[in-house]
Design a protein around this motif. Structure first.
Motif, PDB file in Angstrom:
ATOM      1  N   ILE A   1     -10.582   6.462  -0.300  1.00 37.03           N
ATOM      2  CA  ILE A   1      -9.610   5.381  -0.520  1.00 37.03           C
ATOM      3  C   ILE A   1     -10.060   4.493  -1.671  1.00 37.03           C
TER       4      ILE A   1
ATOM      5  N   SER B   1       1.438   5.895  -1.402  1.00 32.60           N
ATOM      6  CA  SER B   1       1.607   6.891  -0.334  1.00 32.60           C
ATOM      7  C   SER B   1       2.494   8.035  -0.812  1.00 32.60           C
TER       8      SER B   1
ATOM      9  N   THR C   1      -7.360   1.212   4.414  1.00 27.12           N
ATOM     10  CA  THR C   1      -7.019   0.881   3.021  1.00 27.12           C
ATOM     11  C   THR C   1      -7.213  -0.599   2.766  1.00 27.12           C
ATOM     12  N   ASN C   2      -6.781  -1.412   3.712  1.00 28.52           N
ATOM     13  CA  ASN C   2      -6.927  -2.860   3.561  1.00 28.52           C
ATOM     14  C   ASN C   2      -8.399  -3.268   3.579  1.00 28.52           C
TER      15      ASN C   2
ATOM     16  N   ASP D   1      -9.600   6.137  -5.016  1.00 26.13           N
ATOM     17  CA  ASP D   1      -8.165   6.159  -5.361  1.00 26.13           C
ATOM     18  C   ASP D   1      -7.739   4.822  -5.954  1.00 26.13           C
ATOM     19  N   PHE D   2      -8.214   3.733  -5.321  1.00 26.18           N
ATOM     20  CA  PHE D   2      -7.899   2.391  -5.831  1.00 26.18           C
ATOM     21  C   PHE D   2      -8.427   2.223  -7.253  1.00 26.18           C
TER      22      PHE D   2
ATOM     23  N   TYR E   1      -9.816  -2.367   0.249  1.00 24.56           N
ATOM     24  CA  TYR E   1      -9.303  -3.321  -0.757  1.00 24.56           C
ATOM     25  C   TYR E   1     -10.104  -4.622  -0.716  1.00 24.56           C
TER      26      TYR E   1
ATOM     27  N   PHE F   1      -2.659   1.781   7.400  1.00 31.10           N
ATOM     28  CA  PHE F   1      -3.333   1.327   6.174  1.00 31.10           C
ATOM     29  C   PHE F   1      -4.477   0.362   6.472  1.00 31.10           C
TER      30      PHE F   1
ATOM     31  N   PHE G   1       0.818  -1.208   0.000  1.00 27.48           N
ATOM     32  CA  PHE G   1       0.000   0.000   0.000  1.00 27.48           C
ATOM     33  C   PHE G   1       0.851   1.257   0.000  1.00 27.48           C
TER      34      PHE G   1
END
Length: 517
Positions: A509, A406, A421-422, A512-513, A425, A418, A402
């Motif tokens: 987030i 950054s 973020t995880n 962004d992914f 995901y 993160f 990740f």
């Protein structure tokens, strides 16, 4: 096919020969002669009886003779120059058995040549390690295990017959050896290396815990142990030929393991082995872990976190890895440092149930080291049981992965930064985009000005803290409040609700992914 005169002498040593040697040269054949002593060459061994040996024999080149003493010695053989001579008393030998022995000692070279050619052929066809081990088994006829330097099993061939050795049977089932066996193996490896600079095969026995002896052979690259061959003496007794064969084949196996990530330098200690086992196995056996912890005097339960140090350059050599390992160990001298594949890991033990003062982890010296060696570092959450080491390791990998998205210029990344973020995901990989992205937020991004977009992003990144967001944007507190009220009125966003702020953060987030992929 060849064997030196010395090797032949050694093979016949049980018959107590008298040896006279002018020069130790290779011998590729042998002949029994009675009276034809003309046109002899230097690469053959000539067997004759003393009663037939010419008294005026005086060669001008090296001649190899095996003389059977069947009469009183009337010739002064010590005066002969240019001769390698073995003398055996007739009443102590059988000519038929003698020829058999000579065939065996010379023929082992044929076995080495044949097996070497087969291995070279397999390597040229990109044959797997398993294929190479199968070829070696065909010549040794005893069970073979090949491990990496952490003694984690990578390949084996046990033939069709039962091994009848519980230590090895469990080794093959679990890919990891019994802790008591491992303790003995590492002791022998260190002892043998301390008394010999050569990495020649050695026969060792642990008959207190095993039923058979073992032939141990380290495989080195750039003088670093990268793998081990173990042969179990269960089908037939070891002989000198086995040792010669293994000693030759180990050199051919080295190039085959250079690019295999399982075979990497490690410090050859049980610590490397237990952590390689923990990180490689999906079903850790409690007995292995608990017994090894007992032997190593290692706590099974404590406050741990894992530091995973990776080279950005994937073509790093084993020598580079060793040099960095030594530096990391000196820096984290009171922690447990080990190697897994081409990564250096630190099991950090702390008294706190949260990260300790990060001054050591993010010290100027360590940051300089990361810059010099081009390193990226992932750090797991705190965990309390060594059984969870693999989960912690996976967290470090996610932190590193990740970190690619950054903006941080530091090489050190914490999984805790993160976690959201995880989570996002995980949603996205299950195609649950609509359940995580706020629809009003999408409308806002499509129509709002860049100034308002940056305003909301700063507010969300600071978890709804207006003062911190205003300072980051370099605007007045009341100006930020005005903008937030305007966003709320135009797009129906409840920015006073902490749960809604978290959902917006997840939406940021997720988008962004999506944009990056």
């Amino acid at each position: 096919m060849s064997a030196t005169f010395n090797e032949i002498s050694a093979k016949l040593s049980s018959k107590n020969p008298l040896v006279i040697m002018a020069k130790n040269i290779n011998i590729s054949n042998y002949y029994y002669i009675e009276n034809d002593f003309d046109n002899l060459n230097s690469y053959s061994l000539y067997i004759c009886k003393l009663s037939n040996f010419p008294k005026d024999f005086s060669p001008d080149k090296i001649i190899n003779l095996l003389i059977i003493v069947d009469v009183d010695n009337e010739c002064d053989l010590f005066k002969l120059k240019n001769c390698n001579i073995l003398m055996l008393e007739q009443n102590k030998i059988s000519l038929y058995r003698l020829l058999e022995d000579l065939q065996a000692v010379i023929n082992v070279k044929a076995n080495i040549i044949a097996s070497s050619n087969n291995i070279i052929s397999a390597i040229s066809k990109n044959g797997s390690i398993d294929t190479l081990i199968d070829i070696i088994y065909e010549y040794l006829k005893n069970p073979i295990i090949m491990t990496n330097a952490a003694n984690y099993l990578c390949a084996c061939n046990t033939g069709d017959s039962k091994i009848n050795d519980s230590i090895w049977e469990n080794y093959i089932i679990n890919n990891y050896p019994d802790p008591n066996y491992l303790d003995k193996i590492y002791y022998d490896i260190k002892f043998l290396q301390s008394i010999s600079k050569e990495n020649n095969p050695h026969i060792i026995d642990y008959l207190d815990i095993m039923d058979h002896r073992i032939l141990l052979c380290p495989i080195k690259i750039n003088n670093l142990d990268m793998a081990y061959l173990y042969i179990l003496e269960s089908n037939k007794p070891f002989n000198r030929d086995d040792i010669k064969l293994v000693n030759t084949l180990k050199k051919l196996l080295a190039p085959a393991i250079i690019n295999d990530p399982r075979f990497s330098y490690c410090n050859n200690c049980q610590l490397d082995s237990i952590f390689y086992y923990l990180l490689s196995s999906y079903n850790v056996k409690p007995y292995f872990l608990e017994k090894t912890c007992e032997i190593l005097n290692l706590d099974l339960h404590s406050n741990f976190f894992l530091i995973n140090i990776n080279f950005i350059d994937k073509d790093t050599t084993s020598s580079d890895l060793k040099n960095l390992y030594d530096l990391i160990k000196s820096l984290f001298y009171n922690q447990l440092v080990f190697i897994y594949e081409k990564q250096i890991c630190v099991l950090y033990i702390t008294q706190d149930k949260k990260y300790p003062n990060n001054s050591k982890i993010e010290s100027e010296h360590f940051l300089d080291l990361c810059k010099r060696y081009k390193l990226v570092v992932g750090i797991s959450d705190i965990f309390f049981n060594l059984h969870n080491t693999k989960l912690a390791y996976e967290q470090t990998l996610k932190a590193i992965d990740f970190s690619n998205d950054s903006d941080s210029k530091k090489p050190i990344f914490y999984y805790s930064d993160f976690m959201l973020t995880n989570l996002v995901y995980s949603f996205l990989t299950n195609k649950n985009t609509n359940n995580i992205v706020d629809l009003n937020f999408i409308e806002f991004l499509n129509s709002a000005s860049e100034e308002y977009v940056q305003t909301l992003k700063a507010f969300i990144n600071n978890n709804g803290n207006i003062k911190k967001a205003a300072d980051e944007l370099h605007i007045h507190y009341n100006t930020l409040k005005y903008r937030l009220n305007k966003i709320n009125a135009l797009y129906g966003m409840d920015l006073d609700n902490l749960n809604y702020i978290i959902r917006l953060k997840l939406s940021y987030i997720a988008l962004d992914f999506i944009s990056n992929t």
